[in-house]
Write an enzyme that holds these catalytic residues in place. Structure first.
Site, short mmCIF file in Angstrom:
data_model
loop_
_atom_site.label_atom_id
_atom_site.label_comp_id
_atom_site.label_asym_id
_atom_site.label_seq_id
_atom_site.Cartn_x
_atom_site.Cartn_y
_atom_site.Cartn_z
N LYS A 199 0.78 -1.33 -0.11
CA LYS A 199 0.10 -0.09 0.36
C LYS A 199 1.27 0.74 0.24
CE LYS A 199 -2.42 -0.59 4.10
NZ LYS A 199 -1.57 -2.71 4.47
N ARG A 205 -9.75 0.54 9.73
CA ARG A 205 -9.03 -1.21 9.64
C ARG A 205 -10.00 -1.83 10.48
NH1 ARG A 205 -3.34 0.34 9.05
NH2 ARG A 205 -1.41 -1.52 9.65
N ARG A 265 11.99 -5.52 5.26
CA ARG A 265 11.75 -4.42 4.63
C ARG A 265 12.39 -3.13 5.78
NH1 ARG A 265 5.25 -2.05 4.86
NH2 ARG A 265 5.49 -2.43 7.20
N ARG A 304 11.74 -1.03 11.12
CA ARG A 304 10.23 -0.87 11.98
C ARG A 304 10.56 -1.72 12.94
NH1 ARG A 304 5.42 0.53 8.17
NH2 ARG A 304 4.65 -1.12 10.28
N ARG A 332 -0.03 -8.15 13.99
CA ARG A 332 -1.19 -7.82 12.65
C ARG A 332 -1.34 -8.39 11.65
NH1 ARG A 332 4.62 -5.32 11.07
NH2 ARG A 332 3.79 -3.79 8.64
#
Ligand code: ADP
Ligand code: ZN
Length: 216
Positions: A15, A90, A129, A162, A173
Site C-alpha cells: 500500500k 482498519r 523491509r 521498523r 498484525r
C-alpha cells in the site's frame, strides 16, 4: 477520474509503495495513519506516547484516537485535490465513522483499491523491509535495495527497520488484519466500491494497472 481513494490490503501488500507512486502521478494527498503515528512517536507528542505501545506490539491504536486524527487531516483544504487513505479504515467502527464524515465534508469515497497478496510473500517482504527515517520511503534488503546501502535514494535520509517489522509483531498484525480489517472488504463490496488487484505482479505492473483503472 476516481480521486478519493482508500487503499486496503494486509501489512506488506504494498500500500505504501503504491501510494507514493500514485501520489506523484495523480497529485493526490497521501494520508498514511501509520506514518502519522510514527511521526508523532518520533516527536514524542501526547499522541505519539499513547500510540507507541500499541504499535510496537502490532496491536491497533484505539478507534477514537485514530478516527479523530483522520477527521482532522481529511478536513484540511489540500484534500480537495483528492486523497489516498493508506492504513485507514482498519475496523468496521472506523469505516462507519469515515462514511459519516466523508458525507459531512463532501469528500465521499470513489473507490477502494484492495491489494491481494499471499502470506509467505507478506512475511518475506516485511522481514526484509527498511524504511527511510526522513521521508518514509520503503526499501527491501533483497528486492528493493537503495543505490547506497542504508541511505534513501530520494532524500538521503538513513534507512531503519521498523520496531513492528519483526516476527512476533507481524503475527499480531496479520491476526488483526484477518479479524478486524478483512471484513471491510465485504462492507465496501456491498457499497459497490471494491476493486481488487493482485500485488504479486510486481510494483511497476501493479502501478500501471491501478493507474489506468483510476483514470477511467
Ligand atoms: P502496515 O500496513 O505495514 O501494518 P502501517 O504503517 O499502516 O503498517 O501501520 C502501523 C501500525 O500503526 C499498525 O500496526 C497499528 O498499530 C497502527 N495503525 C495504523 N493505522 C491504524 C488504524 N487505522 N487503526 C488503528 N491502528 C492503526
Ligand atoms: Zn527518504
Amino acid at each position: 477520474m476516481k480521486k478519493n481513494i482508500i487503499l486496503m490490503g494486509p501489512p506488506g501488500a504494498g500500500k505504501g509503495t503504491l501510494a507514493k507512486q500514485l501520489k506523484e502521478e495523480l497529485h493526490l494527498v497521501h494520508i498514511s495513519t501509520g506514518d502519522m503515528f510514527r511521526d508523532a512517536i518520533k516527536a514524542q507528542t501526547e499522541l505519539g506516547k499513547l500510540a507507541q505501545s500499541y504499535i510496537n506490539r502490532g496491536d491497533l491504536v484505539p478507534d477514537d484516537v485514530t478516527i479523530g486524527l483522520v477527521k482532522e487531516r481529511l478536513s484540511q483544504s489540500d484534500c480537495d485535490a483528492g486523497f489516498l487513505l493508506d492504513g485507514f479504515p482498519r475496523t468496521l467502527v472506523q469505516a462507519e465513522a469515515l462514511n459519516k464524515l466523508s458525507k459531512e465534508i463532501s469528500r465521499e469515497i470513489d473507490v477502494v483499491v484492495n491489494l491481494d497478496c499471499d502470506n509467505d510473500e507478506l512475511v518475506r517482504r516485511i522481514s526484509g523491509r527498511r524504511v527511510c527515517k526522513n521521508c518514509g520511503a520503503p526499501y527491501h534488503v533483497i528486492t528493493m535495495k537503495p543505490k547506497v546501502e542504508g541511505v534513501c535514494d530520494l532524500c538521503g535520509g538513513p534507512l531503519y527497520q521498523r520496531k513492528d517489522d519483526n516476527v512476533e509483531a507481524l503475527k499480531v498484525r496479520l491476526e488483526h488484519y484477518v479479524s478486524d480489517t478483512k471484513p471491510l472488504l465485504d462492507y465496501y463490496k456491498d457499497l459497490g466500491l471494491l476493486a481488487s488487484f493482485n500485488s504479486l505482479v510486481g510494483k511497476e505492473t501493479l502501478f500501471d494497472e491501478v493507474c489506468s483503472f483510476l483514470k477511467k
